[in-house]
Design a protein around this motif. Structure first.
Motif, PDB file in Angstrom:
ATOM      1  N   VAL A 295      -1.700  23.795  -9.427  1.00  0.00           N
ATOM      2  CA  VAL A 295      -1.806  22.498 -10.102  1.00  0.00           C
ATOM      3  C   VAL A 295      -1.514  21.389  -9.096  1.00  0.00           C
ATOM      4  CG1 VAL A 295      -0.840  21.032 -11.892  1.00  0.00           C
ATOM      5  CG2 VAL A 295      -1.213  23.454 -12.333  1.00  0.00           C
ATOM      6  N   ALA A 296      -0.483  21.603  -8.270  1.00  0.00           N
ATOM      7  CA  ALA A 296      -0.180  20.645  -7.211  1.00  0.00           C
ATOM      8  C   ALA A 296      -1.392  20.521  -6.288  1.00  0.00           C
ATOM      9  CB  ALA A 296       1.051  21.087  -6.429  1.00  0.00           C
ATOM     10  N   GLY A 297      -1.994  21.663  -5.974  1.00  0.00           N
ATOM     11  CA  GLY A 297      -3.177  21.663  -5.121  1.00  0.00           C
ATOM     12  C   GLY A 297      -4.304  20.857  -5.738  1.00  0.00           C
ATOM     13  N   PHE A 298      -4.485  20.983  -7.020  1.00  0.00           N
ATOM     14  CA  PHE A 298      -5.515  20.234  -7.739  1.00  0.00           C
ATOM     15  C   PHE A 298      -5.302  18.742  -7.564  1.00  0.00           C
ATOM     16  CE2 PHE A 298      -6.474  18.045 -11.758  1.00  0.00           C
ATOM     17  CZ  PHE A 298      -7.848  18.244 -11.838  1.00  0.00           C
ATOM     18  N   PHE A 299      -4.056  18.306  -7.804  1.00  0.00           N
ATOM     19  CA  PHE A 299      -3.761  16.873  -7.671  1.00  0.00           C
ATOM     20  C   PHE A 299      -3.948  16.394  -6.240  1.00  0.00           C
ATOM     21  CE2 PHE A 299      -1.317  17.361 -11.708  1.00  0.00           C
ATOM     22  CZ  PHE A 299      -2.030  16.398 -12.419  1.00  0.00           C
ATOM     23  N   LEU A 300      -3.528  17.235  -5.294  1.00  0.00           N
ATOM     24  CA  LEU A 300      -3.668  16.849  -3.893  1.00  0.00           C
ATOM     25  C   LEU A 300      -5.138  16.698  -3.520  1.00  0.00           C
ATOM     26  CD1 LEU A 300      -0.897  19.021  -2.201  1.00  0.00           C
ATOM     27  CD2 LEU A 300      -0.957  16.541  -2.454  1.00  0.00           C
ATOM     28  N   LEU A 301      -5.964  17.600  -4.060  1.00  0.00           N
ATOM     29  CA  LEU A 301      -7.399  17.488  -3.807  1.00  0.00           C
ATOM     30  C   LEU A 301      -7.950  16.197  -4.393  1.00  0.00           C
ATOM     31  CD1 LEU A 301      -9.077  21.004  -4.244  1.00  0.00           C
ATOM     32  CD2 LEU A 301      -9.102  19.515  -2.234  1.00  0.00           C
ATOM     33  N   LEU A 302      -7.524  15.899  -5.624  1.00  0.00           N
ATOM     34  CA  LEU A 302      -7.966  14.666  -6.267  1.00  0.00           C
ATOM     35  C   LEU A 302      -7.625  13.458  -5.409  1.00  0.00           C
ATOM     36  CD1 LEU A 302      -7.214  14.747 -10.100  1.00  0.00           C
ATOM     37  CD2 LEU A 302      -9.386  14.920  -8.906  1.00  0.00           C
ATOM     38  N   LEU A 303      -6.446  13.532  -4.810  1.00  0.00           N
ATOM     39  CA  LEU A 303      -5.926  12.396  -4.044  1.00  0.00           C
ATOM     40  C   LEU A 303      -6.634  12.257  -2.698  1.00  0.00           C
ATOM     41  CD1 LEU A 303      -3.637  10.682  -5.150  1.00  0.00           C
ATOM     42  CD2 LEU A 303      -2.084  11.843  -3.575  1.00  0.00           C
ATOM     43  N   PHE A 304      -6.768  13.393  -1.988  1.00  0.00           N
ATOM     44  CA  PHE A 304      -7.152  13.319  -0.577  1.00  0.00           C
ATOM     45  C   PHE A 304      -8.608  13.634  -0.294  1.00  0.00           C
ATOM     46  CE2 PHE A 304      -2.516  13.979  -0.075  1.00  0.00           C
ATOM     47  CZ  PHE A 304      -2.265  12.831   0.649  1.00  0.00           C
ATOM     48  N   SER A 305      -9.340  14.083  -1.306  1.00  0.00           N
ATOM     49  CA  SER A 305     -10.749  14.385  -1.075  1.00  0.00           C
ATOM     50  C   SER A 305     -11.453  13.130  -0.554  1.00  0.00           C
ATOM     51  CB  SER A 305     -11.401  14.821  -2.384  1.00  0.00           C
ATOM     52  OG  SER A 305     -12.805  14.686  -2.255  1.00  0.00           O
ATOM     53  N   ARG A 306     -12.384  13.345   0.398  1.00  0.00           N
ATOM     54  CA  ARG A 306     -13.036  12.180   0.999  1.00  0.00           C
ATOM     55  C   ARG A 306     -13.967  11.467   0.035  1.00  0.00           C
ATOM     56  NH1 ARG A 306     -15.149  14.257   6.540  1.00  0.00           N
ATOM     57  NH2 ARG A 306     -16.703  12.611   6.265  1.00  0.00           N
ATOM     58  N   ARG A 307     -14.188  12.123  -1.107  1.00  0.00           N
ATOM     59  CA  ARG A 307     -15.004  11.439  -2.108  1.00  0.00           C
ATOM     60  C   ARG A 307     -14.149  10.545  -3.022  1.00  0.00           C
ATOM     61  NH1 ARG A 307     -18.050  16.596  -3.926  1.00  0.00           N
ATOM     62  NH2 ARG A 307     -16.565  17.433  -2.454  1.00  0.00           N
ATOM     63  N   ARG A 308     -12.824  10.554  -2.776  1.00  0.00           N
ATOM     64  CA  ARG A 308     -11.874   9.750  -3.573  1.00  0.00           C
ATOM     65  C   ARG A 308     -11.410   8.543  -2.753  1.00  0.00           C
ATOM     66  NH1 ARG A 308     -12.019  11.130  -8.814  1.00  0.00           N
ATOM     67  NH2 ARG A 308     -12.836  13.242  -8.839  1.00  0.00           N
ATOM     68  N   PRO A 309     -10.971   7.499  -3.432  1.00  0.00           N
ATOM     69  CA  PRO A 309     -10.614   6.256  -2.718  1.00  0.00           C
ATOM     70  C   PRO A 309      -9.609   6.472  -1.583  1.00  0.00           C
ATOM     71  CG  PRO A 309     -10.551   5.916  -5.098  1.00  0.00           C
ATOM     72  CD  PRO A 309     -10.860   7.357  -4.882  1.00  0.00           C
TER      73      PRO A 309
END
Lengths: 234, 351
Positions: A66-80
């Motif tokens: 779940v932490a990984g999911f949030f981290l992906l949401l945060l740091f993915s280059r498709r995210r702000p």
């Protein structure tokens, strides 16, 4: 036996170094962040304290994925944020070693923070008052009195943080992936070779991990035991 | 040295309203646990912040709610001796003493050496506080405070955690160590012997208010009101009915007391200390009480008698009568006295 020697000879040691590097860096970051956060929380008003504490402890309670999911949401280059970091500073988090460090830090940080906080809350508040009336700055009081007095708690927090960071798997595999020689940590290596049915290689890595873990804990106990021998705890 | 303080603060169960000013060098604050005396000290030191009021030391304003002045504890130059001494547990004696010093390294070392000599801590410089005895810890704590020469030293129940023997010894040491200190010392305690021994001027506090203030000896002689009398150790009280300007009826004791001095209109209690009764055998004279013995307790150096006034109509509580050892011989020779006499100048007239 020969088979083991054969494997050892051809073993790619990179997971060991990647894991150690990740563990050390994540521990150093968690150490300072954790102590800083503990200080802020100890000083905060009760209501505020509960909220901050909840947020800071969350990564430890949630499943790492779940932490990984949030981290992906945060740091993915498709995210702000991820886009911003890449455009402005050239930082890539996803599928990089930086991702390993961030994942391990986020997961291991609560251990540091909670141990540091518990140790600080045990401290006689009169020590802080005494420091103030003696004219010591709050910064000096913190680093010269609070941290040393909370030493044993902070030391054990550091050990646990390092152990946790060293073995992080779930969040790391999601954020950093398992790129051999880059983000392939020992935990991921073990999981990978097990999938191939190679129990012997897995076993070798398991033994290596156990030896590191034992050595670290033994070392830390030795240091903290020596230093804290003469200090009365109350 | 002069100190004046007006402190108002809302606490959980009562409001702290303290107002005093004094030029005395040794001030005592006497009060039961939780009466707000520690809060008063902490406010002066700046550890706690009053809701309103002002605190001035030597003309220097430390706190003033009207002009929004609130100096940090670091800037107040006030030493605070905590009940548990609050020595820094990870620092050696020498480092503890140097903790508040601002000078360069050489000056500080010089100052620490001076303090170590003065407070008889030679050879203990490299010890940690946990390795020291209670007396040594107190000396380190005082040395640490004295090292940076504060204007005021606050002593917060410095002896209350000690056993009797050590207490006496440390009290003596404390008086000696503070002898050549020029500044003001304020000591807070719930022990009347301690403040009597230590202070020239006394404040008595109850429930956050000052109920008596003045020279220590004077207050013990004439506490003025019941709360102050009780805190100075008076055990026996009776409600009174004023008959005329020189006669009162002690309602709880069932007797009349005739006094040469005038009894003010505002007097509503009479008090008498347990040690001050005079046993009388034979004729009944003025200001005496006939009694029944209820129980007694034998102590190492005195005997405590708990008696009831013989007059049943008195709704009286038990009266305490304490007899010291040297007077007990007389008692053993003559048996139980017929009466107990009140001495006029020891009768406390209380508001």
């Amino acid at each position: 036996m020969e088979e083991i020697m054969e494997i050892l000879k051809e073993l790619d040691w990179s997971p060991l170094f990647i894991s150690l590097k990740t563990g050390v860096v994540a521990t150093v970051i968690s150490f300072f962040l954790g102590i800083f956060a503990a200080r802020k929380t100890v000083k905060a008003a009760p209501g505020k304290k509960a909220v901050i504490d909840g947020i800071l402890t969350l990564p430890m309670v949630l499943p790492p994925t779940v932490a990984g999911f949030f981290l992906l949401l945060l740091f993915s280059r498709r995210r702000p944020l991820g886009e911003f970091l890449f455009e402005e500073f050239g930082f890539k988090v996803v599928q990089t070693w930086l991702g390993c460090v961030i994942a391990a830090t986020v997961i291991a940080f609560p251990l540091m923070y909670r141990n540091a906080r518990a140790a600080m809350e045990q401290i006689d508040v009169n020590l802080v008052y005494a420091g103030r009336t003696l004219g010591m700055s709050d910064m000096k009081i913190f680093w010269k009195i609070v941290v040393p007095t909370a030493g044993p708690g902070i030391a054990s927090g550091t050990i646990l943080t390092f152990a946790r960071a060293l073995g992080e798997y779930g969040a790391t595999s999601m954020l950093a992936g398992n790129i051999p020689g880059k983000t392939g940590t020992i935990s991921q290596k073990i999981a990978m070779v097990i999938q191939d049915g190679d129990y012997l290689t897995a076993g070798i890595w398991v033994i290596i991990v156990m030896m590191i873990a034992f050595a670290v804990i033994f070392l830390m106990n030795l240091i903290s035991g020596k230093k804290m021998k003469n200090i009365g705890r109350w | 040295m002069a100190i004046s303080a007006e402190i108002h603060r809302k606490l959980n169960h009562f409001a702290l309203d303290v107002c005093f000013s004094s030029k005395s060098r040794r001030i005592g604050i006497l009060g039961a646990s939780g009466c707000g005396k520690s809060m008063t000290l902490k406010s002066i030191a700046g550890i706690e912040v009053p809701d309103s009021g002002n605190i001035v030391v030597e003309g220097r304003i430390l706190f003033d709610s009207d002009s929004r002045i609130n100096l940090k504890p670091q800037k107040r130059n006030i030493g605070y001796l905590f009940q548990n001494y609050a020595l820094f547990p990870t620092m050696t004696v020498a480092k503890n003493i140097a903790a508040g010093l601002k000078g360069n390294r050489k000056e500080n070392e010089q100052r620490v050496r001076e303090m170590v000599r003065k407070f008889r801590l030679d050879g203990l410089e490299d010890q940690l506080p946990a390795q020291l005895s209670g007396g040594q810890q107190q000396r380190v704590a005082l040395a640490r405070i004295m090292a940076y020469e504060p204007d005021v030293i606050l002593l917060d129940e410095p002896f209350s955690a000690l056993d009797m023997f050590l207490k006496d010894q440390l009290q003596r040491e404390m008086v000696q160590m503070l002898e050549d200190y020029r500044g003001t010392v304020i000591m807070v305690s719930h022990d009347r012997d301690e403040v009597y021994r230590f202070s020239d001027e006394l404040l008595i506090m109850e429930q956050g208010k000052i109920v008596a203030a003045g020279p220590t000896k004077e207050i013990f002689r004439r506490p003025g009101n019941k709360a102050a009398a009780r805190l100075t150790g008076c055990k026996n009280f009776s409600r009174i009915k004023r008959r005329d300007s020189h006669t009162l009826e002690a309602l709880d004791w069932g007797i009349l007391l005739n006094l040469k001095r005038e009894i003010g209109e505002d007097i509503s209690y009479v008090g008498y200390r347990a040690h001050d009764f005079r046993p009388v055998w034979g004729e009944r004279g003025e200001n005496m009480i006939r009694f029944d013995l209820e129980s007694s307790a034998v102590l190492p150096f005195e005997r405590n008698y708990y008696i009831k006034p013989e007059d049943d109509t008195a709704a009286g509580e038990v009266i305490c009568w304490f007899v010291q050892r040297e007077k007990l011989e007389m008692m053993e020779k003559c048996g139980q006295p017929d009466f107990l006499a009140f001495d006029e100048d020891k009768i406390l007239l209380l508001r």
